[in-house]
Scaffold this active site. Sequence first.
Site, mmCIF file in Angstrom:
data_model
loop_
_atom_site.group_PDB
_atom_site.id
_atom_site.type_symbol
_atom_site.label_atom_id
_atom_site.label_comp_id
_atom_site.label_asym_id
_atom_site.label_seq_id
_atom_site.Cartn_x
_atom_site.Cartn_y
_atom_site.Cartn_z
ATOM 1 N N TYR A 18 -7.965 -64.579 -38.349
ATOM 2 C CA TYR A 18 -9.203 -64.954 -37.648
ATOM 3 C C TYR A 18 -8.935 -65.744 -36.366
ATOM 4 O O TYR A 18 -8.193 -66.713 -36.373
ATOM 5 C CB TYR A 18 -10.113 -65.759 -38.591
ATOM 6 C CG TYR A 18 -10.460 -64.991 -39.833
ATOM 7 C CD1 TYR A 18 -9.896 -65.312 -41.070
ATOM 8 C CD2 TYR A 18 -11.323 -63.895 -39.781
ATOM 9 C CE1 TYR A 18 -10.186 -64.579 -42.211
ATOM 10 C CE2 TYR A 18 -11.623 -63.153 -40.920
ATOM 11 C CZ TYR A 18 -11.052 -63.488 -42.123
ATOM 12 O OH TYR A 18 -11.329 -62.760 -43.248
ATOM 13 N N ASP A 19 -9.569 -65.283 -35.287
ATOM 14 C CA ASP A 19 -9.438 -65.951 -33.982
ATOM 15 C C ASP A 19 -10.561 -66.951 -33.741
ATOM 16 O O ASP A 19 -10.403 -67.892 -32.969
ATOM 17 C CB ASP A 19 -9.497 -64.913 -32.846
ATOM 18 C CG ASP A 19 -8.398 -63.876 -33.001
ATOM 19 O OD1 ASP A 19 -8.638 -62.700 -32.681
ATOM 20 O OD2 ASP A 19 -7.311 -64.258 -33.482
ATOM 21 N N THR A 20 -11.724 -66.720 -34.355
ATOM 22 C CA THR A 20 -12.877 -67.601 -34.164
ATOM 23 C C THR A 20 -13.317 -68.149 -35.516
ATOM 24 O O THR A 20 -13.498 -67.397 -36.471
ATOM 25 C CB THR A 20 -14.057 -66.846 -33.507
ATOM 26 O OG1 THR A 20 -13.605 -66.273 -32.271
ATOM 27 C CG2 THR A 20 -15.228 -67.775 -33.231
ATOM 28 N N LYS A 52 -10.731 -70.222 -31.461
ATOM 29 C CA LYS A 52 -12.040 -70.720 -31.024
ATOM 30 C C LYS A 52 -12.684 -71.447 -32.203
ATOM 31 O O LYS A 52 -12.668 -70.928 -33.331
ATOM 32 C CB LYS A 52 -12.942 -69.567 -30.577
ATOM 33 C CG LYS A 52 -12.619 -69.027 -29.204
ATOM 34 C CD LYS A 52 -13.582 -67.920 -28.802
ATOM 35 C CE LYS A 52 -13.164 -67.316 -27.455
ATOM 36 N NZ LYS A 52 -14.022 -66.149 -27.106
ATOM 37 N N ARG A 239 -12.892 -60.565 -36.491
ATOM 38 C CA ARG A 239 -11.838 -61.599 -36.521
ATOM 39 C C ARG A 239 -12.443 -62.987 -36.472
ATOM 40 O O ARG A 239 -11.909 -63.922 -35.859
ATOM 41 C CB ARG A 239 -10.850 -61.363 -35.375
ATOM 42 C CG ARG A 239 -10.037 -60.083 -35.535
ATOM 43 C CD ARG A 239 -8.961 -59.965 -34.468
ATOM 44 N NE ARG A 239 -8.021 -61.089 -34.509
ATOM 45 C CZ ARG A 239 -7.001 -61.190 -35.370
ATOM 46 N NH1 ARG A 239 -6.838 -60.246 -36.293
ATOM 47 N NH2 ARG A 239 -6.193 -62.238 -35.360
#
Length: 302
Positions: A18-20, A52, A239
């Site tokens: 996961y990016d956010t 993020k 993500r």
Amino acid sequence: MSVRLSNTDEYVSLLDKYDTWLFDCDGVIWKGDSMIEGAVEVLNLLRHRNKKVVFVTNNASKSRRSYRTKFDQLGVEAHVDEIYGSAYAAAVYLSSVINLPKTKRVYVIGTSGLEEELQNEGFFVLGGSDPADCTLEPFSLENFSLDPDVGAVVCGLDQMITYTKFSKAFQYLTRIPNCHFIATNEDSTYPTAHGTLPGGGSLSAVLRYAIGRDPVCTGKPQQVMLDCIKAKVSYDPTRTIMVGDRLNTDILFGQTGGLDTLLVLTGVTTENDITGPDASPIVPKFVTNSIGDLRVISTKAN
Ligand SMILES: O=C(O)[C@H](O)[C@H](O)COP(=O)(O)O
Ligand SMILES: [Mg+2]
């Protein structure tokens, strides 16, 4: 069936996937003014790994600006465009979703944070922190004059709730045709460092019962807040993960928004709510005891 996270490799793969990261606040990163153990460390770790971070709270007692001050005081890095509270969502809903004319006034059950967000959207507010409404004096309907310009009643968490506020909101909702009834959220309870208190949803329930009409809820699990986030934050839903402590708000909010979800057990949801004979039908993708559990990631090289 949820995946119960327990070892370092599982937390590391969650970080990679996961990016956010959307974080609920009460019961996840803090309880009242007490940080959850390890939460600051994990938030810093996520930022260090260029993730993020967005904060999404149903607590309507503060504006985005005043939440920024709270984050500062608690030593948590946060920027206003990373903070989305139900006070902000309610104000945006009135101004940009139903386009309530700014000539219409808003009667507030709530605190200065909710008033601030409504004023920021151009509305004249009544009630709220007004001392005349925060009084314990008996309410006199004989001496009350209806403001015909009120077009909406907004009800949020209000530690200064009084019979006068309920009575005035009741007058507007029953005597002004088409007066909008907005609940910032429907949380039944509010987790604090010293125990649980009635939540914003329990206050609007008084009006709901008295007038026999349900409010429009603009907090989680409704998607108004996600729409507010989308307007300012670009993210890939595949993500992105929503981290929360309440199944019928946070986890349902994430699922409705097409996001994966992580439930933590530091807030209102207990082990029995997810594994007992009366377990909720709302099933998070992942479960862990606390967001602090992710500290183990820092022991692994990035
Ligand atoms: O209004 C409430 O009941 C509380 O603010 C509730 O705790 C919501 O806060 P959140 O968990 O969404 O931060
Ligand atoms: Mg919560």
